[in-house]
Design an enzyme around this catalytic site. Structure first.
Site, PDB file in Angstrom:
ATOM      1  N   SER A   1      -6.999  29.369  -8.279  1.00 46.26           N
ATOM      2  CA  SER A   1      -6.604  29.928  -8.264  1.00 46.26           C
ATOM      3  C   SER A   1      -7.522  31.296  -7.285  1.00 46.26           C
ATOM      4  O   SER A   1      -7.327  32.424  -7.589  1.00 46.26           O
ATOM      5  CB  SER A   1      -4.757  30.731  -8.779  1.00 46.26           C
ATOM      6  OG  SER A   1      -5.389  31.349 -10.305  1.00 46.26           O
TER       7      SER A   1
ATOM      8  N   LYS B   1       0.965  37.133 -12.748  1.00 49.40           N
ATOM      9  CA  LYS B   1       0.312  38.206 -11.669  1.00 49.40           C
ATOM     10  C   LYS B   1       0.163  39.375 -10.862  1.00 49.40           C
ATOM     11  O   LYS B   1      -0.068  40.054 -10.474  1.00 49.40           O
ATOM     12  CB  LYS B   1      -0.877  37.006 -10.560  1.00 49.40           C
ATOM     13  CG  LYS B   1      -1.591  35.794 -11.330  1.00 49.40           C
ATOM     14  CD  LYS B   1      -1.873  34.717 -10.452  1.00 49.40           C
ATOM     15  CE  LYS B   1      -2.202  33.708 -11.144  1.00 49.40           C
ATOM     16  NZ  LYS B   1      -2.679  32.670 -10.270  1.00 49.40           N
TER      17      LYS B   1
END
Length: 801
Positions: A689, A732
């Protein structure tokens, strides 16, 4: 060499040079040996008839293989003994019985005829008698006599007068032949003695065989004595036990053995076993009644019957189906975890509407310390069931699940059956901890054994190897726990309902500490809230600066550390009430262990902020890019894994393909090296990611445009500039909020997942959902012209309100 008389010749009968041959089976005939023989072969009978009609002598030679019915010349030993026929008698079955005496050794030199009987040419082996003996020969003779006496004393069956004959024998050759003919040796060994022509050497070989025979007989006698002693003790014990029974019967006392059997039968009847199990139990009970009480089998059968009687075949605890009360119990024990609580309440609702519902198989997946095991205890308390926990971490033997077969010494049931025996009910909440850490080796695969346990279509008749009868596991509420779902084998994962428990945010940890941890540690340290008070800001400072974890275990340890300091002061006589504030926390815990990531004060060229998932929750990563003189190489540092390295290569290829749109000087790719670095180099980093973060840093340094320092991003990029979805969204978002970010760039395919992030975490953040890299660069660097979709959190809050 043996000394023989030169004047004295051996006294022997004249032996013809051609003799009929009788092949002897399983026997070697020696000179001076008298023995009866039964002859059934037609060839041998005709040879006897021919010998009786003339000189009455035959050649007796052993056949090499016992099973050979019609031996040929190659199947017969060449050395044998010439024998004199003393008597012949025909028996009704067609055979002939003869009495024969060995005369002299001889060697077959040729087969003259094979029909209608064997006629062979023989060469007699003449042995001269000894007149004087050397010392070695006398010693060998004495040793032979002594060993023969010892053999007879050890129980070797021999002819009664053989010892007196041996005692008067002084010729080494004749003594050797006499001993061997009475030892019942194997044909090959006896034939070896017969073929040894030197008398002294022959006697030495016999002595070796006698020594071996003495050792064997001694060992045999020792084993027999030990066995007889054991049998005598068993018979004595049995006799005394029977006498004791008779005495007890006369006195009116009870029989302990019968009482034990009756007690076991009563337990089995009280257990109300299923029909098949009851039949097996009665069978084993009858076997036990016939066994000796001190035998090993008796103990095994007794343990098995006790296990059957103690298992909860029909015992069930009634469920508490009050949904409101159950919700209260779950809220009382755990903070948040709404999804898990809703799933348990749904199960209770269905149980309330439908009887005999099969128990679900739940799997709580989450990092350590988030309350997976304690959640199982709360579920059991809410349902009113027994709670059993079994840790599967590190087990490698399939028998840990299915049990050991009773044929093995020390066999016992598997952990599932043992847990049910402990619970005393067939419908407990059964927690299988650490299901992702099951091992595998030559003893079997425990994960495969769990397939039957955790399959609602099969576990109604679970077969434990120790029990040997089926047990119904369908009423059990199985809960498994794992830190990660990937190590769990796919067939096993398919049988479980996966429920993810994410890492706690700072706000959630604060709530857990205030509601549970502080109260628990007060009770464990013997102090009350009158002695100590934690301010919320102090607890938050402990969370941020003294712990770095997904759960609350270390937070609880740090709170306990403060409690111990205060408890000591109170024990020393202090009367004051201690206020734990951010200003005083270092007094108790020392300097902070973790410091937050330094904030970037302004927009910088080549510095992008990414979001990463870690086992302890979310975190931000800085990706720095720099141009240096070189030849166009891409330098990657910061302990990057293979996936991140490939993401960097893909990001660079994408930027180079768009150099004209981004107004990048093409010479930079050939005259400069690009160095990409992710700080905290000692910490390994990897994952799919970080692609758009690396691409943004590269675009910034090549186009010389600064990146907005309040923008964080996460997502993978393809060579065509497509942005791919990511996982760990909640963690996140927490990392972005904690780092003071204002804008978060996420893949468009994750837009549906943003609703699962609590509103208090989304508050104050602007989310931009993108599906192309151009949109990322437009939001982070201000380059590009594609329209952006901006979603402001304020609108969501207003809509939800």
């Amino acid at each position: 060499m043996p000394r023989r008389s030169k004047n004295k010749e051996p006294i022997t009968l004249p032996i013809p040079l051609k003799l009929p041959l009788i092949p002897v089976r399983d026997l070697v005939v020696f000179p001076n040996m008298v023995l009866p023989l039964f002859v059934g072969r037609a060839l041998s009978i005709k040879a006897i008839e021919e010998a009786f009609s003339s000189h009455k002598m035959v050649m007796l030679a052993s056949q090499k293989i016992l099973e050979t019915e019609s031996p040929g010349p190659a199947d017969i030993y060449s050395y044998g003994t010439v024998g004199t026929l003393l008597r012949m008698l025909r028996v009704p079955d067609g055979r002939v019985k003869i009495l024969v005496q060995g005369v002299s050794k001889a060697k077959i030199t040729a087969f003259i005829q094979t029909e209608p009987y064997y006629l062979v040419a023989v060469s007699p082996i003449i042995e001269f008698p000894f007149t004087t003996l050397s010392l070695p020969e006398e010693a060998a003779i004495r040793i032979s006599k002594e060993q023969m006496e010892k053999i007879v004393s050890l129980g070797k069956p021999v002819v009664p007068d053989i010892l007196s004959l041996i005692e008067n024998m002084e010729d080494p050759g004749r003594l050797a032949d006499l001993i061997v003919s009475n030892l019942q040796l194997k044909v090959a060994h006896a034939q070896g003695i017969l073929e040894t022509e030197d008398p002294f050497l022959r006697l030495q070989k016999v002595n070796e065989m006698l020594s071996k025979e003495v050792e064997l007989l001694t060992l045999q006698q020792k084993i027999a004595l030990e066995a007889r002693d054991g049998i005598d003790k068993t018979q004595r014990d049995y006799f005394l036990r029977e006498q004791l029974k008779a005495i007890q019967k006369e006195l009116g006392a009870s029989d302990e053995r019968s009482d034990e059997i009756d007690e076991l039968r009563g337990k089995i009847e009280a257990a109300k076993l299923p029909e098949k199990v009851a039949i097996e139990a009665e069978k084993q009970l009858k076997r036990l009644a016939k066994m000796h009480p001190d035998s090993a089998e008796s103990g095994t059968a007794r343990n098995y019957l006790e296990c059957l009687a103690e298992l909860p075949w029909n015992k069930m605890t009634p469920d508490h189906l009050d949904l409101i009360a159950a919700r209260g119990v779950l809220d009382e024990d755990h903070y948040d975890l709404e999804k898990v609580k809703e799933r348990i309440l749904e199960y209770l609702a269905v149980c309330k509407l439908k009887e005999n519902m099969k128990g679900p198989i739940l799997c709580f997946v989450g990092p350590p310390g988030v309350g997976k095991t304690s959640l199982g205890k709360s579920i059991a308390r809410a349902l009113g069931r027994e709670f059993i926990r079994v840790s599967l971490g590190g087990i490698r033997d399939e028998a840990e699940i299915r049990g050991h077969r009773r044929t093995y010494v020390g066999a016992f049931p598997g952990r599932i059956i043992q847990g049910l025996k402990t619970a005393g009910a067939k419908n407990p909440v059964f927690m299988l901890d650490e299901v992702d850490k099951i091992g595998l080796d030559f003893r079997g695969d425990p994960a495969s054994a769990l397939l039957e346990v955790l399959d609602p279509e099969q576990n109604h008749s679970f077969a434990d190897h120790y029990l040997g009868v089926p047990f119904d596991l369908s009423n059990i509420l199985f809960i498994t726990t794992a830190n990660q779902s990937d190590p769990i084998p796919l067939p096993l994962r398919d049988r479980m309902e996966m429920i993810s428990i994410f890492s706690y945010t700072t706000e959630e940890k604060l709530g857990i500490a205030q509601k549970f941890l502080v109260k628990k540690q007060l009770a464990e340290h013997g102090i009350t809230s009158a002695h100590i008070h934690f301010e919320a800001a102090a607890i938050e400072q402990i969370i941020v600066q003294y712990t770095k974890e997904a759960g609350v275990r270390n937070l609880e340890r740090e709170i306990a550390h403060v409690m111990r300091k205060v408890a000591r002061l109170i024990a020393e006589g202090s009367k004051e009430s201690f206020q734990i504030t951010p200003a005083t926390i270092q007094t108790y815990l020392g300097i902070p262990k973790f410091l937050p990531e330094a904030e970037i004060a302004k927009d910088e060229v080549g510095v992008a902020t990414g979001l990463a998932w870690t086992p302890t929750g979310g975190d931000i990563i800085r990706v720095e890019a720099l141009l240096v003189n070189g030849k166009g190489a891409l330098i990657l540092t910061g302990s990057l894994g293979d996936v991140m390295k490939e993401s960097a290569q893909a990001a660079l290829s994408y930027i180079r393909s768009r150099e004209k749109e981004f107004h990048i000087d093409p010479d930079l790719f050939t005259k400069s090296d690009i160095h990409v670095h992710v700080p905290a180099g000692a910490m390994p980093k990897d994952g799919p990611s970080a692609g758009i973060t690396i691409a943004s840093a590269l675009a910034s340094v090549l186009a010389k445009i600064p990146i907005r320092h309040r923008v964080a991003m996460t997502g993978e990029v393809t060579l065509r500039g497509h942005v791919l979805p990511i996982g760990g969204l909640k963690e996140k978002v927490v990392a972005a909020k904690r780092a003071g970010m204002q804008v978060v760039i996420l893949p468009k395919q994750n837009e549906k997942d943003i609703s699962e992030v609590p509103i208090h975490l989304r508050s104050g953040l602007q989310f931009i959902f993108v599906d192309q890299m151009d949109q990322v660069l437009s939001a982070a660097l201000g380059i590009g012209e594609r329209p952006l979709r901006r979603i402001k959190i304020a609108k969501e809050i207003t809509a939800s309100a």
